[in-house]
Design a protein around this motif. Structure first.
Motif, PDB file in Angstrom:
ATOM      1  N   PHE A  22     -44.322  23.151 -14.201  1.00 56.71           N
ATOM      2  CA  PHE A  22     -44.835  24.402 -13.649  1.00 56.71           C
ATOM      3  C   PHE A  22     -45.330  25.350 -14.735  1.00 56.71           C
ATOM      4  N   ASP A  23     -45.477  24.829 -15.962  1.00 56.86           N
ATOM      5  CA  ASP A  23     -46.099  25.565 -17.065  1.00 56.86           C
ATOM      6  C   ASP A  23     -45.487  26.946 -17.285  1.00 56.86           C
ATOM      7  N   ASN A  24     -44.172  27.015 -17.251  1.00 60.13           N
ATOM      8  CA  ASN A  24     -43.519  28.301 -17.512  1.00 60.13           C
ATOM      9  C   ASN A  24     -43.474  28.575 -19.011  1.00 60.13           C
ATOM     10  N   LYS A  25     -43.894  29.757 -19.382  1.00 61.41           N
ATOM     11  CA  LYS A  25     -43.849  30.152 -20.783  1.00 61.41           C
ATOM     12  C   LYS A  25     -42.550  30.919 -21.024  1.00 61.41           C
ATOM     13  N   ILE A  26     -41.508  30.189 -21.403  1.00 57.69           N
ATOM     14  CA  ILE A  26     -40.205  30.797 -21.619  1.00 57.69           C
ATOM     15  C   ILE A  26     -39.659  30.342 -22.963  1.00 57.69           C
ATOM     16  N   SER A  27     -38.756  31.150 -23.521  1.00 59.10           N
ATOM     17  CA  SER A  27     -38.139  30.801 -24.804  1.00 59.10           C
ATOM     18  C   SER A  27     -36.736  30.241 -24.612  1.00 59.10           C
ATOM     19  N   LYS A  28     -36.007  30.760 -23.617  1.00 54.25           N
ATOM     20  CA  LYS A  28     -34.647  30.293 -23.356  1.00 54.25           C
ATOM     21  C   LYS A  28     -34.685  29.153 -22.345  1.00 54.25           C
ATOM     22  N   LEU A  29     -33.931  28.112 -22.612  1.00 55.57           N
ATOM     23  CA  LEU A  29     -33.886  26.976 -21.697  1.00 55.57           C
ATOM     24  C   LEU A  29     -33.290  27.386 -20.353  1.00 55.57           C
ATOM     25  N   HIS A  30     -33.896  26.893 -19.281  1.00 57.49           N
ATOM     26  CA  HIS A  30     -33.339  27.099 -17.941  1.00 57.49           C
ATOM     27  C   HIS A  30     -32.255  26.062 -17.685  1.00 57.49           C
ATOM     28  N   LEU A  31     -31.177  26.487 -17.019  1.00 59.67           N
ATOM     29  CA  LEU A  31     -30.169  25.560 -16.525  1.00 59.67           C
ATOM     30  C   LEU A  31     -30.142  25.687 -15.009  1.00 59.67           C
ATOM     31  N   GLU A  32     -30.694  24.671 -14.335  1.00 58.19           N
ATOM     32  CA  GLU A  32     -30.770  24.658 -12.872  1.00 58.19           C
ATOM     33  C   GLU A  32     -29.902  23.530 -12.345  1.00 58.19           C
ATOM     34  N   VAL A  33     -29.025  23.866 -11.412  1.00 63.79           N
ATOM     35  CA  VAL A  33     -28.044  22.900 -10.914  1.00 63.79           C
ATOM     36  C   VAL A  33     -28.223  22.706  -9.411  1.00 63.79           C
ATOM     37  N   HIS A  34     -28.366  21.458  -9.008  1.00 61.54           N
ATOM     38  CA  HIS A  34     -28.414  21.117  -7.585  1.00 61.54           C
ATOM     39  C   HIS A  34     -27.060  20.516  -7.201  1.00 61.54           C
TER      40      HIS A  34
ATOM     41  N   SER B 268     -37.892  25.219  -1.923  1.00 61.70           N
ATOM     42  CA  SER B 268     -39.125  24.829  -1.231  1.00 61.70           C
ATOM     43  C   SER B 268     -39.385  23.334  -1.347  1.00 61.70           C
ATOM     44  N   LEU B 269     -38.805  22.696  -2.389  1.00 60.48           N
ATOM     45  CA  LEU B 269     -38.971  21.254  -2.575  1.00 60.48           C
ATOM     46  C   LEU B 269     -37.888  20.454  -1.844  1.00 60.48           C
ATOM     47  N   GLY B 270     -36.953  21.171  -1.219  1.00 55.55           N
ATOM     48  CA  GLY B 270     -35.860  20.475  -0.521  1.00 55.55           C
ATOM     49  C   GLY B 270     -34.646  20.245  -1.398  1.00 55.55           C
ATOM     50  N   TYR B 271     -34.663  20.800  -2.597  1.00 56.63           N
ATOM     51  CA  TYR B 271     -33.541  20.651  -3.524  1.00 56.63           C
ATOM     52  C   TYR B 271     -33.172  22.028  -4.087  1.00 56.63           C
ATOM     53  N   PRO B 272     -32.468  22.838  -3.289  1.00 56.32           N
ATOM     54  CA  PRO B 272     -32.089  24.169  -3.770  1.00 56.32           C
ATOM     55  C   PRO B 272     -31.227  24.079  -5.021  1.00 56.32           C
ATOM     56  N   THR B 273     -31.490  24.965  -5.970  1.00 58.89           N
ATOM     57  CA  THR B 273     -30.739  24.935  -7.224  1.00 58.89           C
ATOM     58  C   THR B 273     -30.091  26.284  -7.499  1.00 58.89           C
ATOM     59  N   ALA B 274     -28.971  26.224  -8.223  1.00 62.54           N
ATOM     60  CA  ALA B 274     -28.328  27.426  -8.729  1.00 62.54           C
ATOM     61  C   ALA B 274     -28.795  27.609 -10.173  1.00 62.54           C
ATOM     62  N   ASN B 275     -29.398  28.744 -10.452  1.00 64.64           N
ATOM     63  CA  ASN B 275     -29.857  29.051 -11.803  1.00 64.64           C
ATOM     64  C   ASN B 275     -28.716  29.741 -12.548  1.00 64.64           C
ATOM     65  N   VAL B 276     -28.249  29.111 -13.601  1.00 65.15           N
ATOM     66  CA  VAL B 276     -27.064  29.610 -14.315  1.00 65.15           C
ATOM     67  C   VAL B 276     -27.483  30.348 -15.576  1.00 65.15           C
ATOM     68  N   ASN B 277     -27.102  31.619 -15.640  1.00 64.20           N
ATOM     69  CA  ASN B 277     -27.358  32.426 -16.831  1.00 64.20           C
ATOM     70  C   ASN B 277     -26.208  32.176 -17.812  1.00 64.20           C
ATOM     71  N   TYR B 278     -26.301  31.083 -18.541  1.00 66.19           N
ATOM     72  CA  TYR B 278     -25.192  30.609 -19.362  1.00 66.19           C
ATOM     73  C   TYR B 278     -24.955  31.516 -20.568  1.00 66.19           C
ATOM     74  N   GLU B 279     -23.696  31.459 -21.070  1.00 67.99           N
ATOM     75  CA  GLU B 279     -23.274  32.376 -22.133  1.00 67.99           C
ATOM     76  C   GLU B 279     -23.090  31.690 -23.487  1.00 67.99           C
ATOM     77  N   SER B 280     -23.140  30.368 -23.536  1.00 66.55           N
ATOM     78  CA  SER B 280     -22.924  29.654 -24.797  1.00 66.55           C
ATOM     79  C   SER B 280     -24.245  29.448 -25.529  1.00 66.55           C
ATOM     80  N   ASP B 281     -24.148  29.198 -26.830  1.00 69.71           N
ATOM     81  CA  ASP B 281     -25.333  28.963 -27.646  1.00 69.71           C
ATOM     82  C   ASP B 281     -25.578  27.477 -27.887  1.00 69.71           C
ATOM     83  N   ILE B 282     -24.502  26.706 -27.928  1.00 70.41           N
ATOM     84  CA  ILE B 282     -24.602  25.291 -28.242  1.00 70.41           C
ATOM     85  C   ILE B 282     -24.743  24.499 -26.955  1.00 70.41           C
ATOM     86  N   LEU B 283     -25.893  23.845 -26.799  1.00 69.18           N
ATOM     87  CA  LEU B 283     -26.200  23.114 -25.571  1.00 69.18           C
ATOM     88  C   LEU B 283     -26.614  21.683 -25.902  1.00 69.18           C
TER      89      LEU B 283
END
Length: 308
Positions: free
Chosen positions: A247-259, A203-218
């Motif tokens: 956007f004030d998301n209350k989450i515990s796991k970091l999001h990885l969003e890729v444009h 919606s912002l003009g920058y579509p992203t791929a949300n990656v459900n990553y499998e590693s612990d070390i980031l």
């Protein structure tokens, strides 16, 4: 590469193999050094080159208080080993029952009877079996009885320091990506499937791929120049790793969003690998979507200059 679980696999009986044994988390340059020596010996002996690894990490069972994260997912571990030339990976399912196995029983029942080892490659500090009582002295002592050779490989160093998974974890956590790359022998990366997100980027003009990553070390939270590997192709991109504070998301796991630049394909459900190349800035909270878009344009321009 063939992947087999040893636990419960009573029918497994190889005739002739060379085995490199270890956790191999990260398959870093130290691991590669050991693996390449094993591969050379396997060619000389005309034996199957295999890796014996353990999952989960023994520390997760024996010392859960350490909260030791993985540098790579198990799937990536297999892929990196296969890329080196390993023909098969045998996974020992590590649990409290296996931790009580006598070292000689591990050598005879698994390495000799199941895998038919003619050469064993381990790090010189390798310990195994009940109470970590097995070591290279024991392996060498039993070699004449079971007909294999032991190759205890000295730790591989970068400068004066040993290359280790622990050292690499610290470097990634401190955002010292260039130093981590020197020890890994490849870019710092994570893998995972693309999943549906909030669609806010589109919606912002920058579509992203949300990656459900499998590693612990980031790497630390922030915006990065990245490459995305998808179906054997590589794409330039930028990524945000963080909590999306605007956007004030209350989450515990970091999001990885890729444009991904100049890309419009539907890749939901696809497996991707994201390689972190350079940090652009820290994640921050903006006053609203408009200010965020202005910043994304600056981030994209900086990343495109990096690739050009």
């Amino acid at each position: 590469m063939k992947v087999i679980s040893l636990i419960g696999n009573s029918k497994l009986h190889l005739k002739k193999s060379c085995a490199a044994i270890g956790i191999f988390d990260g398959v870093h340059r130290g691991h590669q050094y050991l693996i390449k020596q094993m591969l050379s010996e396997a060619r000389r002996l005309k034996a199957l080159p295999i890796a014996v690894t353990f999952f989960p990490h023994p520390a997760h069972i024996l010392r859960p208080d350490l909260k030791l994260g993985y540098l790579t997912s198990l799937k990536d571990r297999f892929r990196y080993l296969s890329d080196l030339g390993v023909a098969a990976c045998y996974v020992v399912r590590f649990n409290r029952s296996f931790a009580k196995i006598e070292p000689q029983k591990f050598i005879k029942d698994i390495l000799v009877d199941k895998l038919g080892v003619k050469a064993i490659f381990v790090g010189e500090d390798f310990r195994f079996g009940k109470g970590r009582s097995g070591d290279i002295t024991l392996i060498e002592k039993l070699a004449p009885q079971y007909g294999y050779e032991l190759h205890a490989v000295s730790a591989f160093k970068e400068g004066q320091k040993v290359i280790s998974s622990t050292r690499i974890r610290h470097l990634i956590g401190e955002s010292k990506l260039n130093e981590a790359v020197q020890l890994l022998g490849r870019p710092v990366s994570v893998s995972g499937k693309v999943i549906k997100g909030s669609q806010r980027g589109k919606s912002l003009g920058y579509p992203t791929a949300n990656v459900n990553y499998e590693s612990d070390i980031l790497p630390p939270q922030g915006v990065y120049v990245v490459k995305v590997l998808l179906s054997k192709k590589t794409y330039p991109a930028i990524a945000n790793l963080g909590l999306r504070p605007t956007f004030d998301n209350k989450i515990s796991k970091l999001h990885l969003e890729v444009h991904i630049f100049d890309f419009s394909k539907n890749i939901y459900g696809k497996q991707v690998r994201v390689e972190f190349l350079k940090k652009i800035r820290n994640e921050k909270k903006f006053t609203g979507p408009q200010e965020l878009v202005i910043q994304i344009r600056k981030d994209e321009a900086m990343a495109r200059r990096y690739f050009s």
